[in-house]
Design a protein around this motif. Structure first.
Motif, PDB file in Angstrom:
ATOM      1  N   GLN A 124     -19.625  -1.601   7.275  1.00  0.00           N
ATOM      2  CA  GLN A 124     -18.429  -1.082   6.579  1.00  0.00           C
ATOM      3  C   GLN A 124     -18.578   0.413   6.289  1.00  0.00           C
ATOM      4  O   GLN A 124     -17.621   1.176   6.391  1.00  0.00           O
ATOM      5  CB  GLN A 124     -18.209  -1.849   5.278  1.00  0.00           C
ATOM      6  N   THR A 127     -17.962   2.304   9.482  1.00  0.00           N
ATOM      7  CA  THR A 127     -16.526   2.330   9.769  1.00  0.00           C
ATOM      8  C   THR A 127     -15.841   3.454   8.997  1.00  0.00           C
ATOM      9  O   THR A 127     -14.967   4.157   9.516  1.00  0.00           O
ATOM     10  CB  THR A 127     -15.889   0.970   9.418  1.00  0.00           C
ATOM     11  N   THR A 167       0.454  -3.581   2.387  1.00  0.00           N
ATOM     12  CA  THR A 167       0.222  -4.566   1.333  1.00  0.00           C
ATOM     13  C   THR A 167      -0.710  -3.980   0.277  1.00  0.00           C
ATOM     14  O   THR A 167      -1.423  -3.006   0.536  1.00  0.00           O
ATOM     15  CB  THR A 167      -0.438  -5.845   1.888  1.00  0.00           C
ATOM     16  N   GLU A 168      -0.724  -4.619  -0.888  1.00  0.00           N
ATOM     17  CA  GLU A 168      -1.629  -4.166  -1.944  1.00  0.00           C
ATOM     18  C   GLU A 168      -3.085  -4.349  -1.500  1.00  0.00           C
ATOM     19  O   GLU A 168      -3.938  -3.511  -1.774  1.00  0.00           O
ATOM     20  CB  GLU A 168      -1.360  -4.967  -3.231  1.00  0.00           C
ATOM     21  N   GLY A 169      -3.321  -5.462  -0.801  1.00  0.00           N
ATOM     22  CA  GLY A 169      -4.681  -5.720  -0.324  1.00  0.00           C
ATOM     23  C   GLY A 169      -5.175  -4.624   0.590  1.00  0.00           C
ATOM     24  O   GLY A 169      -6.328  -4.186   0.501  1.00  0.00           O
ATOM     25  N   ARG A 170      -4.304  -4.122   1.482  1.00  0.00           N
ATOM     26  CA  ARG A 170      -4.679  -3.051   2.403  1.00  0.00           C
ATOM     27  C   ARG A 170      -4.842  -1.732   1.641  1.00  0.00           C
ATOM     28  O   ARG A 170      -5.770  -0.968   1.885  1.00  0.00           O
ATOM     29  CB  ARG A 170      -3.594  -2.943   3.492  1.00  0.00           C
ATOM     30  N   LEU A 172      -5.807  -1.262  -1.338  1.00  0.00           N
ATOM     31  CA  LEU A 172      -7.005  -1.238  -2.181  1.00  0.00           C
ATOM     32  C   LEU A 172      -8.293  -1.455  -1.381  1.00  0.00           C
ATOM     33  O   LEU A 172      -9.374  -1.506  -1.956  1.00  0.00           O
ATOM     34  CB  LEU A 172      -6.900  -2.313  -3.272  1.00  0.00           C
ATOM     35  N   ALA A 173      -8.162  -1.590  -0.056  1.00  0.00           N
ATOM     36  CA  ALA A 173      -9.347  -1.822   0.782  1.00  0.00           C
ATOM     37  C   ALA A 173     -10.020  -0.489   1.104  1.00  0.00           C
ATOM     38  O   ALA A 173      -9.598   0.225   2.001  1.00  0.00           O
ATOM     39  CB  ALA A 173      -8.944  -2.550   2.066  1.00  0.00           C
ATOM     40  N   ASN A 174     -11.042  -0.151   0.342  1.00  0.00           N
ATOM     41  CA  ASN A 174     -11.727   1.127   0.530  1.00  0.00           C
ATOM     42  C   ASN A 174     -13.142   0.987   1.054  1.00  0.00           C
ATOM     43  O   ASN A 174     -13.811   1.982   1.299  1.00  0.00           O
ATOM     44  CB  ASN A 174     -11.775   1.885  -0.810  1.00  0.00           C
ATOM     45  N   GLY A 175     -13.633  -0.220   1.177  1.00  0.00           N
ATOM     46  CA  GLY A 175     -15.011  -0.409   1.625  1.00  0.00           C
ATOM     47  C   GLY A 175     -15.987  -0.183   0.486  1.00  0.00           C
ATOM     48  O   GLY A 175     -15.592   0.054  -0.655  1.00  0.00           O
ATOM     49  N   PRO A 176     -17.292  -0.258   0.831  1.00  0.00           N
ATOM     50  CA  PRO A 176     -18.300  -0.184  -0.229  1.00  0.00           C
ATOM     51  C   PRO A 176     -18.330   1.168  -0.938  1.00  0.00           C
ATOM     52  O   PRO A 176     -18.099   2.200  -0.318  1.00  0.00           O
ATOM     53  CB  PRO A 176     -19.618  -0.416   0.520  1.00  0.00           C
ATOM     54  N   GLN A 177     -18.602   1.117  -2.230  1.00  0.00           N
ATOM     55  CA  GLN A 177     -18.805   2.344  -3.003  1.00  0.00           C
ATOM     56  C   GLN A 177     -20.244   2.820  -2.805  1.00  0.00           C
ATOM     57  O   GLN A 177     -21.118   2.029  -2.457  1.00  0.00           O
ATOM     58  CB  GLN A 177     -18.609   2.047  -4.502  1.00  0.00           C
ATOM     59  N   LEU A 192     -14.104  -9.519 -15.788  1.00  0.00           N
ATOM     60  CA  LEU A 192     -13.388 -10.796 -15.626  1.00  0.00           C
ATOM     61  C   LEU A 192     -13.296 -11.547 -16.958  1.00  0.00           C
ATOM     62  O   LEU A 192     -12.265 -12.133 -17.277  1.00  0.00           O
ATOM     63  CB  LEU A 192     -14.093 -11.670 -14.579  1.00  0.00           C
TER      64      LEU A 192
END
Lengths: 196, 128
Positions: A124, A127, A167-170, A172-177, A192
């Motif tokens: 990731q 990428t 989409t919201e999922g896309r 927020l998809a930033n990969g590992p910090q 949580l």
């Protein structure tokens, strides 16, 4: 004027200089000096960019870098799968070992499984680096086109299209910090729990 | 409450290696009925066609992400109560909040260890 073509600036400077005739006022002389300096600056920028051989970056360096990174992902995946093959073999041996040794082997194999998840994280991260290289490639193309250091008759590049995640999922998809910025499992558990 | 380890578990990740690791860790926890999908769309089709007791999904996949899969699951009258664990490298607060608001059962950040996986599975299945 960020989108102004340097060729147009140069042409405008020449035209202004050509239009000046007769006795010049102090202001016009000052303007003339400024325009000459601007013309020299444009010419210097063009020759410096040409000397950098920026075409090489897009033609050779970036494709090589992305190919090398792809190879890293492929080789680490192959190596990880080899390790997993061996672990699965070891797990089959567990039933033939005394309980004490079987347990120790089980713990060791679990730790190897956990460690093998590095391949996903590195994949990731790579990428993300490849995406960054593609942005650099595009920016280099823009600079070389604007300063006329590429083929004269090269077609104008496609206009940049802003990609809006659908989409919201896309989105927020930033990969590992990076490890210094990433939340730990304990941080996430606390977050949580705050919803309960 | 005893956990039914014969239930079907769907694991979703676009990295085949990760699927293999999770499958092996689940096997150590005695979950043997494990199916795999490599993105949200494939997972959703399998969930609608099958009978699963737990979903363990990655977030960052094409074309359908784990969060979008979660939303589809929660919007489906038959699947809406299905325990859903997100296992992902996405560790920002906004990601965790979005997943929680979408109805995630629990959230594991990668890289994770087997003990965390076991603890979260037990937690969500006991409360299911």
């Amino acid at each position: 004027m960020p989108d102004q073509n340097p060729e147009q600036i140069e042409r405008a400077v020449r035209e202004v200089l050509g239009s000046l005739s007769g006795d010049l006022t102090t202001t016009e002389i000052s303007l003339l000096g400024e325009l000459e300096a601007l013309g020299r600056e444009v010419a210097r920028a063009k020759s410096e960019i040409a000397a950098l051989r920026v075409d090489d970056i897009n033609d050779r360096h970036i494709p090589t870098a992305t190919d090398e990174l792809d190879a890293v992902v492929e080789h680490t995946a192959t190596a990880t799968n080899e390790i997993l093959d061996v672990c699965e073999g070891l797990e089959k041996l567990q039933t033939k070992l005394p309980a004490e040794h079987a347990d120790a082997l089980g713990v060791a194999v679990t730790r190897i499984y956990e460690a093998c998840s590095f391949q996903d994280i590195t994949g990731q991260r790579i990428t993300k680096v490849v995406s960054a290289l593609k942005v650099i490639e595009q920016r280099v193309s823009d600079v070389t086109r604007r300063f006329g250091t590429t083929t004269e008759n090269a077609p104008a590049p496609e206009p940049e299209v802003a990609i809006t995640p659908e989409t919201e999922g896309r989105a927020l998809a930033n990969g590992p910090q990076l490890p210094t910025a990433a939340s730990s499992q304990a941080d996430i558990d606390r977050l949580l729990a705050s919803f309960d | 409450m005893a956990i039914d380890k014969n239930m079907n578990v769907l694991i979703v990740d676009d990295y085949k290696t990760m699927l293999r690791i999770i499958r092996n860790l689940l096997k150590q926890l005695e979950f043997d009925n494990v199916e795999e999908a490599t993105d949200g769309a494939e997972a959703l089709a399998k969930l609608r066609a099958g009978n699963f007791g737990l979903v363990i999904s990655d977030w960052n996949m094409e074309p359908m992400t784990g969060l979008d899969l979660l939303k589809e699951v929660r919007a489906d009258s038959r699947l809406k109560s299905l325990p859903f664990i997100m296992i992902t490298a996405e560790s920002k607060t906004e990601n965790v909040v979005a997943a929680k608001q979408a109805g995630v059962s629990n959230y594991i950040v990668k890289p994770f260890n087997a003990e965390t996986l076991k603890e979260k599975i037990e937690k969500v299945l006991v409360h299911a």
